[in-house]
Design a protein around this motif. Sequence first.
Motif, PDB file in Angstrom:
ATOM      1  N   LYS A 101       0.789   4.025  -2.957  1.00 21.09           N
ATOM      2  CA  LYS A 101       0.443   5.398  -2.609  1.00 21.09           C
ATOM      3  C   LYS A 101       1.570   6.370  -2.961  1.00 21.09           C
ATOM      4  CE  LYS A 101      -1.398   8.129   1.149  1.00 21.09           C
ATOM      5  NZ  LYS A 101      -1.950   8.090   2.498  1.00 21.09           N
TER       6      LYS A 101
ATOM      7  N   LYS B 133       0.838  -1.212   0.000  1.00 24.31           N
ATOM      8  CA  LYS B 133       0.000   0.000   0.000  1.00 24.31           C
ATOM      9  C   LYS B 133       0.873   1.263   0.000  1.00 24.31           C
ATOM     10  CE  LYS B 133      -4.189  -1.843   2.084  1.00 24.31           C
ATOM     11  NZ  LYS B 133      -4.957  -1.993   3.341  1.00 24.31           N
ATOM     12  N   HIS B 134       1.942   1.214   0.788  1.00 22.64           N
ATOM     13  CA  HIS B 134       2.862   2.353   0.821  1.00 22.64           C
ATOM     14  C   HIS B 134       3.426   2.628  -0.567  1.00 22.64           C
ATOM     15  CE1 HIS B 134       6.053   4.982   2.498  1.00 22.64           C
ATOM     16  NE2 HIS B 134       6.786   4.458   1.532  1.00 22.64           N
TER      17      HIS B 134
ATOM     18  N   GLU C  51      -4.489   4.591  -4.090  1.00 24.12           N
ATOM     19  CA  GLU C  51      -4.884   3.984  -2.814  1.00 24.12           C
ATOM     20  C   GLU C  51      -5.352   2.562  -3.113  1.00 24.12           C
ATOM     21  OE1 GLU C  51      -4.823   5.167   0.297  1.00 24.12           O
ATOM     22  OE2 GLU C  51      -4.427   7.317  -0.036  1.00 24.12           O
TER      23      GLU C  51
ATOM     24  N   THR D 296      -7.037  -0.905  -2.511  1.00 22.80           N
ATOM     25  CA  THR D 296      -8.074  -1.427  -1.615  1.00 22.80           C
ATOM     26  C   THR D 296      -7.506  -2.605  -0.830  1.00 22.80           C
ATOM     27  OG1 THR D 296      -8.842  -2.884  -3.358  1.00 22.80           O
ATOM     28  CG2 THR D 296      -9.949  -0.762  -3.145  1.00 22.80           C
TER      29      THR D 296
END
Lengths: 586, 586
Positions: free
Chosen positions: B260, B256-257, B266, B268
């Motif tokens: 992003k 996720k990092h 972003e 899910t």
Amino acid sequence: MLRTHTCGELRIDHVNQEVTLSGWVQRVRDKGGMIWIDLRDRYGITQLIFDESKTDEKVVETARSLGREFVIKAGGKVVERFSKNDKIPTGDIELDVESLEILNKSKVPPFTIEDDTDGGEDLRMKYRYLDLRRGPVRRSLELRHKMLQETRKYLDSQKFMEVETPFLIKSTPEGARDFVVPSRIHHGEFYALPQSPQTFKQLLMVSGYDRYFQIVKCFRDEDLRADRQPEFTQIDCEMSFVEREDILATFEGLIKHLFKNVKGVELTEVDRMSYDDAMKYYGSDKPDTRFDMKFVELNDVAQGKGFNVFDSAELVVGIVAKGCSEYTRKQVDELTEYVKRPQIGAKGLVYVKYNVDGSLKSSVDKFYSQDDLKTWADKMSAIPGDLILVLSGEKNHTRNALNELRLRMGSDLGLRDKNTFKALWVLDFPLLEWDEETKRFHAMHHPFTSPLLDDLDKLDTDPGAAKANAYDMVINGVEVGGGSIRIYDRGVQQKMFDCLGFTPEEAKKQFGFLMDAFEYGAPPHGGIAYGFDRLCALFGGSDSIRDYIAFPKNNSGRDVMIDSPSTISNEQLDELSLGVKKLQEK
Amino acid sequence: MLRTHTCGELRIDHVNQEVTLSGWVQRVRDKGGMIWIDLRDRYGITQLIFDESKTDEKVVETARSLGREFVIKAGGKVVERFSKNDKIPTGDIELDVESLEILNKSKVPPFTIEDDTDGGEDLRMKYRYLDLRRGPVRRSLELRHKMLQETRKYLDSQKFMEVETPFLIKSTPEGARDFVVPSRIHHGEFYALPQSPQTFKQLLMVSGYDRYFQIVKCFRDEDLRADRQPEFTQIDCEMSFVEREDILATFEGLIKHLFKNVKGVELTEVDRMSYDDAMKYYGSDKPDTRFDMKFVELNDVAQGKGFNVFDSAELVVGIVAKGCSEYTRKQVDELTEYVKRPQIGAKGLVYVKYNVDGSLKSSVDKFYSQDDLKTWADKMSAIPGDLILVLSGEKNHTRNALNELRLRMGSDLGLRDKNTFKALWVLDFPLLEWDEETKRFHAMHHPFTSPLLDDLDKLDTDPGAAKANAYDMVINGVEVGGGSIRIYDRGVQQKMFDCLGFTPEEAKKQFGFLMDAFEYGAPPHGGIAYGFDRLCALFGGSDSIRDYIAFPKNNSGRDVMIDSPSTISNEQLDELSLGVKKLQEK
């Protein structure tokens, strides 16, 4: 859930919380009714307590069965300690254990897992995974981690682009010996492991990447000396459209950033010195400038007085040891023995004691009057109370020897504090070195180093006199990095290869791709590489790089823990079309 | 000073400033009285202008002599452009050139240095340093740089410690083939290059390092397939005192990092699926979950109606292509040909068109009534307008084939958008795979993977049925990473080696150091490794990893730019005590 907190985390605020810790048994103290255990992990130590009058019988029994280095999981309540320990951050609390589980047992380790261990070097290398548990080794590798992150942070902020260059490259006879890797698919052919990404980083400049860096493993198959490793790590950088000043400024920035962010030290300005001055005043191209004690040449005042040793010497040169005029005979003899050791090889040592009463006493009083000696002292800015130490002989050899003596005196006089850091650029190295054995020139840095612009013509007329546009960074007498402005013109590169005795065919076979690349718009560029293992050791205040490498090899290039190198199967050899010759066949 | 600014830096605010730029000539437009040059560097393009009526004659003459990819330095004044270019950030200004210097010439490049080049793959590989100048390749490597920095930033923030593990290690026959490195000092012995730092990272856990990471090169001497490289980069991680959930949470955090901070996306939640379900519903252990189109097994409704192909099949299974009932005969034939290709190897394809009027038309109407087909449709949740595609045969083979068909349909229907990202954990893989050829089990991940706790007994009773505590991360149908909870008990590790057919001697010779280490307090631990090249390609929206590697090798493992591997000298072979066998000797 194996733990709620680490062993370095609990504080007085956690009192009354139910927590679970996991870690290693560092120490068990069993005082009958009470048992204390120090539980250790990477983050710290927390004390566990078992009170026989309150704790479950089975838990106490398990606690009694624990040995050093057992891995356990303990649950219970955080309580305030009766007698606090202000030496550790968790010293205000302890864990009143309610549940206890042995996660893994341990045999008794072959040496103690303490800061000061009873294990010898060989044993610790064989069980490196246990040695790594020890505080000093772990802290060395934590320092290395920090150095890695901060180096990249700085270079990224300066728009350097990290590019990974290949490991399976091509063998080139120039320089040190390559490790080679046989190709199975291409019969009789080999890759080589890189001694450095030199040509690739230059190609990246040709590609317009402008600023490149990589922290990368490099390989050299050298006969190993103490503290040399066949694989080592390098901070490798290259920049385009720069002159020397741009590079020096950028990498002064790096080293200051590291000192500040890793050690909390504000480094003073990085001094500069020419190679010639470094040799003249320190007898070394990596002078330790934490202390002064510069060389003073004495030929003009010491020769022609009938002392044959000096009269016949190419160089008479000395240093002043401040405040040492009262050295005893034994101390001076010891220094004489020191410089006469085969590794240093001086024939003898002349001293002059400039006594506090103003008189001068030397080992050569037979040849020199008080006035003569006073002239030396004045030339050397010695004052009463000082000791003058003088060596003589062939120039380079004498300088080397006096360098060793100077460093020895610096250490003896406490002038080489590990927590003082003094950085220096050494500039204007010779481009080439003459090798008497092979009767040809070698590149002092490497064949891609540019001569100083003014010395370009000397490649034709007097190659040995040409200076390189090269620079080394020296900190506390340790060469931590070096680099140069590169050649970016095919013609100059060809001329350089000529000077080094390459035939055009050899140059083309080995470096043709680079010379071709220079014909498609190569920008002016230059770079630097830092020896990362050594830099970490310097930051850690250690002379040995081995503690800063997680799994080092020993002095014969062997990993004694995994027992490598080792034989491989005949099937593997067959697949590679290789045979191992018997030793006598060689 | 070679430049005051880069070619991507100047804006309207700089108008009237005297500046110096350096870079490459991208384009020259000579309109008689005026010459415009696009000057390029890594940071952008700036337009230079030469007005013959004002500019120094010599400067104009030099400008006229410039060719593509010449490296120049231009000084002058920033002026506002008459006709602005809003496609580039420097489009408001141009440089009115007053001085011009050719820093290096360029031959005409063998292909155009443009986003869409006229150069073929082979030519671009030979001149990789020129290919790297092209925008798409540079942007791929810039993405990789960003991925590197952000990966480390996240892992550092999570207290992972970066530790460099050795490259010169030991050959182990288990798994893929090793590249080996002959030792010169130790006659007849070899190092091996790591296929992964697996055993070392486990030793670091034994050492108590708690959280380890490294972005590291690994090596496999495999017969190369398209898009496989003999050296590749891995994000390698290991954690102690963790269970599977801890690892999944930590590495969901990583991915996720990265999405992003590198792509501004972003992500899910990361879904989870068992290996068995992945095979059952997608026919693949790396399903592309950007789209649904799950498999529906039809044995119960399709068998026993006299259609021998289905009746004799182990598995009858289909998918629903939404809204495709009006596919033409030609389209359906094309799909049939697709699944019958040797790479997929289905015998045939059965279709059912669920027409918009509610009628059903199939390729097997002879055997199935409208009601029969309606039963299929209902079971598959198909609605009028859909197309049902059915395969049958041996279970695994049929699932593989239907997986290919599903992916093909997904692509055809535009359900696999490169800018949509769907991540998935696949869990509970089988621990072992039976190899018919060697009549023994292989480890599906590697021999250090722990069975699920509940399946530990199966190692004795039914090893093939044991599930591994292993997990793969799959994004958009690409396996980007995988790992497992490890064995940390010597007894279980020994049992695992037994299952894999190692004799105790073999196990000891190859992995004795690890089994020894397990006796000195090994903590529970587990880890993961991401294929970094593939991850970068996925982020970049590419199917090919090659553009994300600065200097890749071709499909036969050759670097055609530096021409490696290559022969080495007889002196080198002699020093290594090696002889190359003639091919017929093998």
